[in-house]
Scaffold this active site. Structure first.
Site, PDB file in Angstrom:
ATOM      1  N   TYR A  52       0.828  -1.255   0.075  1.00 23.76           N
ATOM      2  CA  TYR A  52       0.072  -0.087  -0.054  1.00 23.76           C
ATOM      3  C   TYR A  52       0.700   1.191   0.007  1.00 23.76           C
ATOM      4  CZ  TYR A  52      -4.511   2.483   0.465  1.00 23.76           C
ATOM      5  OH  TYR A  52      -5.535   3.442   0.507  1.00 23.76           O
ATOM      6  N   LYS A 107     -20.491 -20.015 -11.140  1.00 31.24           N
ATOM      7  CA  LYS A 107     -19.761 -19.837 -12.254  1.00 31.24           C
ATOM      8  C   LYS A 107     -18.161 -19.223 -12.010  1.00 31.24           C
ATOM      9  CE  LYS A 107     -20.430 -19.716 -16.998  1.00 31.24           C
ATOM     10  NZ  LYS A 107     -21.456 -20.476 -17.715  1.00 31.24           N
TER      11      LYS A 107
END
Length: 403
Positions: A52, A107
């Site tokens: 970060y 999916k």
């Protein structure tokens, strides 16, 4: 698991609302079927400063100066959005966005399991074509591809076309093209097994929705002798005055024989039946098909022609069910197709890439053909690598690859 923190199990007693403890499906779905995991460690201050701020700022600035670097320094080139509006979910129909999420999660895990592709389920609370296109187009910078799922016809055709015009990443409606690729692969092998070429076959498709239209298109592209598509009113033919724009276009490239009338009439002498509609085809109509016919009755859970009936008249029988041989299952196609497209950073998925996928899929079992093996199992580990390589090569040949 992290999901337990925000959605703890209630194992102390029965769940009367959902019946979780009486049905294993509820137990499996508790808390969802997927989670996000980091691929880098954050163990201390140094790790944090790299993952970060301030380290991330260098990468952001580099991408701002050279946008193509987004593929190298983010997950964009390996992640697909699985997008639905919940209007045509499996055999359940229009159940809405939230109720569609278990399917979209499913999916997504199939993408990962069978193609190594990360996927994010996105259920949209909108139905207008332009609303869907605008929403997904604005989300597109986060993804390397868009898999449209369970959007009702005929809107699905327009959504796919308009969205692909807006974005420079692949847009693929799996209900159409995944079904078509697997069907063509199985039909190629069935024809080989019975000593015929695609160009010698006349096919009849029951169903002029998303899958039926896409199957007809890919069969014509592959060189089938002729194909007629039937809807509830019979053969889709140019002389009908009740056709939608999609069906009028369909009539323009199918039915060279000029057939009209009912599905039963079209089946007389046909070599191939492909069912993507539901309903039941009378046995007396099946009996009129050509010798050594091929019957792909893919409605779930009840095939249009029951396999016991189909086997009386056909040399090769396929269904959409996992408890019969020759399952026409989209999972054989979409993970490898997207993996190949992402590998070369394709801008779209072309007809040539779909044809290459079908040929590669068929070739996996080309040396093992039998009446009960014209298509591989979804768990055949050869499938995804073969399809991925074929699609990547086709993308380069067709000029849509960017590396």
């Amino acid at each position: 698991m992290a999901a337990e923190i925000v959605n703890p199990r209630s194992d102390s007693g029965p769940d009367d609302t959902h019946g979780e403890f009486f049905d294993p499906a509820f137990a499996l779905h508790r808390g969802g079927k997927m989670e996000i995991r980091a691929t880098v460690p954050v163990r201390d201050r140094d790790d944090l400063s790299l993952a970060y701020t301030p380290g991330v700022a260098k990468v952001c600035s580099a991408i701002a100066d050279h946008p193509e670097l987004v593929h190298d320094y983010t997950w964009k080139s390996q992640v697909v959005a699985v997008v639905t509006d919940g209007s045509a979910v499996l055999g359940l129909g229009d159940i809405g966005a939230e109720a569609s999420l278990p399917v979209m999660e499913g999916k997504a895990i199939l993408f990962k399991q069978f193609g190594g592709v990360d996927a994010v389920p996105i259920a949209l609370d909108c139905r207008g074509v332009d609303e869907i296109v605008e929403t997904v187009a604005r989300l597109a910078p986060s993804f390397g591809g868009i898999n449209l799922e369970d959007i009702s016809a005929p809107r699905c055709f327009e959504v796919e076309r308009k969205l692909q015009e807006r974005v420079d990443i692949p847009v693929f409606h799996d209900d159409q093209h995944g079904t078509a690729v697997v069907t063509l692969a199985a039909l190629r092998n069935a024809a080989r097994l019975t000593g015929r070429a695609l160009g010698e076959l006349r096919a009849v498709i029951s169903g002029a929705g998303a899958a039926g239209v896409a199957i007809a298109r890919i069969l014509v592209e592959a060189g089938i002798g002729d194909v007629a598509v039937c809807d509830r009113k019979g053969v889709v033919s140019a002389d009908r005055e009740d056709l939608t724009d999609v069906k009028r276009d369909l009539a323009g490239f199918t039915n060279k024989a000029g057939l009209s009338g009912t599905l039963a009439a079209a089946l007389d002498g046909a070599d191939v039946f492909i069912g993507v509609s539901g309903g039941t085809v009378p046995e007396e109509a099946v009996a009129t098909m050509a010798k050594n016919a091929m019957i792909f009755a893919m409605a779930n859970p009840n095939p249009e022609i029951h396999p016991d009936v189909a086997h009386k008249y056909a040399a090769v029988v396929a269904t959409g069910r996992s408890d019969y041989p020759n399952q026409i299952n989209n999972v054989l196609a979409f993970p490898g197709i997207f993996a190949g497209a992402l590998q070369v950073r394709a801008s779209r998925i072309t007809e040539g890439m779909k044809l290459a996928a079908a040929e590669a899929l068929a070739a996996v079992v080309a040396d093992e053909l039998s009446a009960e093996c014209v298509i591989p199992s979804p768990f055949d580990e050869r499938v995804a690598p073969a399809v991925t390589a074929a699609v990547a090569a086709a993308a380069r040949a067709e000029g849509v690859a960017r590396r």
